[in-house]
Design an enzyme around this catalytic site. Structure first.
Site, PDB file in Angstrom:
ATOM      1  N   ASP A  68     -14.789 -13.441  12.751  1.00  0.00           N
ATOM      2  CA  ASP A  68     -13.550 -12.684  12.091  1.00  0.00           C
ATOM      3  C   ASP A  68     -12.211 -12.276  13.206  1.00  0.00           C
ATOM      4  O   ASP A  68     -12.622 -10.924  13.769  1.00  0.00           O
ATOM      5  CB  ASP A  68     -13.279 -11.942  11.052  1.00  0.00           C
ATOM      6  N   TYR A 120       0.851  -0.909   0.024  1.00  0.00           N
ATOM      7  CA  TYR A 120      -0.022   0.536   0.066  1.00  0.00           C
ATOM      8  C   TYR A 120       0.526   1.448   0.190  1.00  0.00           C
ATOM      9  O   TYR A 120       0.518   2.278   0.544  1.00  0.00           O
ATOM     10  CB  TYR A 120      -0.679   0.020   1.079  1.00  0.00           C
ATOM     11  N   LYS A 156      -3.169 -12.528  13.134  1.00  0.00           N
ATOM     12  CA  LYS A 156      -1.661 -11.437  14.133  1.00  0.00           C
ATOM     13  C   LYS A 156      -1.488 -12.468  15.039  1.00  0.00           C
ATOM     14  O   LYS A 156      -0.303 -12.327  14.802  1.00  0.00           O
ATOM     15  CB  LYS A 156      -3.007 -11.008  14.065  1.00  0.00           C
ATOM     16  N   TYR A 162     -12.957  -4.921   7.393  1.00  0.00           N
ATOM     17  CA  TYR A 162     -11.985  -5.216   6.725  1.00  0.00           C
ATOM     18  C   TYR A 162     -11.679  -6.869   6.802  1.00  0.00           C
ATOM     19  O   TYR A 162     -11.534  -7.446   8.315  1.00  0.00           O
ATOM     20  CB  TYR A 162     -10.776  -4.711   7.614  1.00  0.00           C
TER      21      TYR A 162
HETATM   22  C1  LIG Z   1      -4.339  -8.293   9.047  1.00  0.00           C
HETATM   23  C2  LIG Z   1      -6.311  -8.623   9.546  1.00  0.00           C
HETATM   24  C3  LIG Z   1      -7.005  -9.840   8.234  1.00  0.00           C
HETATM   25  C4  LIG Z   1      -6.271 -10.246   6.622  1.00  0.00           C
HETATM   26  O1  LIG Z   1      -4.516 -11.055   7.500  1.00  0.00           O
HETATM   27  P1  LIG Z   1      -3.276 -10.833   7.085  1.00  0.00           P
HETATM   28  O2  LIG Z   1      -2.841 -12.149   8.191  1.00  0.00           O
HETATM   29  O3  LIG Z   1      -2.913  -9.477   6.402  1.00  0.00           O
HETATM   30  O4  LIG Z   1      -3.641 -11.534   5.456  1.00  0.00           O
HETATM   31  C5  LIG Z   1      -7.781 -10.181   8.334  1.00  0.00           C
HETATM   32  N1  LIG Z   1      -9.116  -9.950   8.755  1.00  0.00           N
HETATM   33  C6  LIG Z   1      -8.750  -8.837   9.789  1.00  0.00           C
HETATM   34  C7  LIG Z   1      -9.588  -8.492  11.042  1.00  0.00           C
HETATM   35  C8  LIG Z   1      -7.827  -8.430  10.319  1.00  0.00           C
HETATM   36  O5  LIG Z   1      -7.262  -7.664  11.323  1.00  0.00           O
END
Ligand SMILES: *Cc1c(COP(=O)(O)O)cnc(C)c1O
Length: 436
Positions: free
Chosen positions: A244, A22, A273, A150
């Site tokens: 998520d 980005y 993460k 996201y």
């Molecule tokens: C960071 C993130 C993702 C993507 O994870 P990556 O390891 O960067 O592919 C998906 N969902 C949420 C809520 C995130 O914060």
């Protein structure tokens, strides 16, 4: 490219070969070379030391390079760095799956390990689609997702990320169209949401949400009651619920998992993460028993149709197991409570500054929302000059520090924000980066 061996390591011309995320490679300020990280401190090549306010993109829950995790990785690398999971297994993956199943609520008992958060989301979506195929309802093949959400950068994940505000607007016409609505906040909105899902129920395979905190889409919070209402509507209308927790998981919001605060057990939950404590990439898609059981049959083609080459990498699993040790042994939840109180005390006064719309705090997340979109690159440089590492985006300045951060280091971060915001936006021009 050089022809003989390696050129000496240099940060001098990083833009030439290393393409950054980005980032407008023509105009972005040169990235800062880091030579060491310890706890919340990162050391730059020129000797400056910065306090990391975002924990390496919310991953380093225990601070960077925690010795317990580093030791686990070293031992694992020296003995059994990787085992393909096609027909083989290894202790670290078995242990990790068992521990995650034990930590997560309800019968979220079946753990599929993948390489990154985006892939965990892809697997969750495929799992939901294949679930409905197995149930004989293949027309349930859309996802209901939320504005300002996201979920990652791969195609399926992009399609459930906010199509207009998000980072993927450019690719809108190339993605499978999904169904979007606002996160319903409060009783009246809950009823509207329920009616909306009712109208779409014949096509909706699953509702996907970041529980309690929408992260990279704007650090927006909603109440546990809102999440509970969404879960109840999904259940009522027969749609699966995917939570998520890639951002929220592992105590970031104040509970070990955000769903715990609402007593919600989603059908599928994504982790990433902070899963390895911020040392190596690993993510997981965890399913409830009824989802897992829908794939059981005597037909090989009824198996879950996904399998990354490096899934369940043993070094990554060893890091995750070591990170879970730390969550068990050390008082992370109490630390988050203390961070939350300190963020409230130190950020709340900023509400009265001109240009500040809102200050909000949840767990170890502190957000200062500005009236106008800030010049993220210029702001960042001002933070660096004050000895802190922050990544403002859009009109948001946020803190997501390591859960182990010391109170005086946290004060350094909040006072840097206070001083930069009080100084006002003296820079103009466009931001060169858009990522969180
Ligand atoms: C960071 C993130 C993702 C993507 O994870 P990556 O390891 O960067 O592919 C998906 N969902 C949420 C809520 C995130 O914060």
């Amino acid at each position: 490219m050089t022809t003989s061996g390696r050129t000496p390591f240099s940060f001098a011309d990083p833009a030439r070969h290393l393409w950054l995320p980005y980032t407008q490679m023509q105009t972005a300020p040169a990235p800062l070379p880091v030579v060491a990280m310890d706890g919340v401190r990162l050391t730059l090549a020129d000797g400056r030391v910065l306090i990391d306010g975002v924990a390496n993109w919310w991953t380093a829950a225990h601070g960077a390079a925690h010795p317990h995790i580093v030791a686990a990785i070293q031992t694992q690398a020296a003995t059994l760095p990787h085992v393909m999971l096609g027909g083989l297994v290894h202790e670290q993956a078995l242990t990790l799956a068992r521990r995650l199943a034990g930590m997560l609520p309800g019968d979220l008992d079946h753990v599929f390990l993948v390489d990154s958060g985006s892939v965990a989301v892809e697997v969750a979506l495929k799992m939901a689609l294949q679930y409905w195929i197995r149930k004989g309802v293949p027309e349930r093949r859309r996802f209901l997702a939320f504005r300002h959400g996201y979920h990652g950068d791969t195609a399926g994940a992009m399609a459930v990320t906010d199509p207009d505000e998000g980072m993927h607007a450019l690719f809108k016409d190339h993605l499978v169209p999904q169904v979007f609505t606002d996160v319903p906040r409060g009783g009246e909105a809950h009823a509207t949401f329920d009616a909306f899902l009712d109208a779409h129920k014949s096509e909706v395979a699953a509702v996907i949400i970041e529980p309690l905190v929408q992260g990279a889409g704007g650090m927006r919070f909603h109440d546990p009651a809102d999440l509970a209402a969404i879960a109840a509507s999904a259940k009522r209308h027969g749609a699966l619920l995917i939570c998520d927790e890639i951002f929220t998981g592992f105590a970031r919001t104040g509970a070990l998992f955000a769903v715990n605060e609402a007593n919600v057990v989603p059908d599928i939950l994504c982790l990433g993460k902070a899963l390895t404590g911020g040392v190596v990439s690993l993510a997981a898609t965890v399913a409830r028993a009824p989802v897992f059981e829908a794939f059981l049959s005597d037909q090989p083609t009824h198996a879950l149709m996904h399998g990354p080459t490096y899934m369940g990498n043993a070094i990554a699993c060893a890091a995750a197991n070591a990170s879970l040790d730390l969550f068990e042994r050390e008082p992370r939840l109490a630390q988050v409570k203390a961070i939350e109180a300190q963020l409230m005390a130190e950020l709340s006064p900023l509400k009265s500054l001109p240009g500040v719309v809102e200050v909000r705090v949840k767990g170890a997340i502190g957000v200062v929302e500005l009236e106008r979109t800030a010049n993220a690159g210029a702001l960042r440089q001002r933070f660096v000059a004050k000895g802190v590492w922050l990544r403002p985006f859009g009109n948001i300045i946020y803190l997501t520090p390591a859960l182990t951060i010391a109170p005086d280091d946290l004060t350094t971060l909040t006072s840097a924000i206070a001083r930069v915001v009080a100084a006002g936006d003296k820079d103009s021009g466009i931001s060169t980066e858009v990522g969180a």
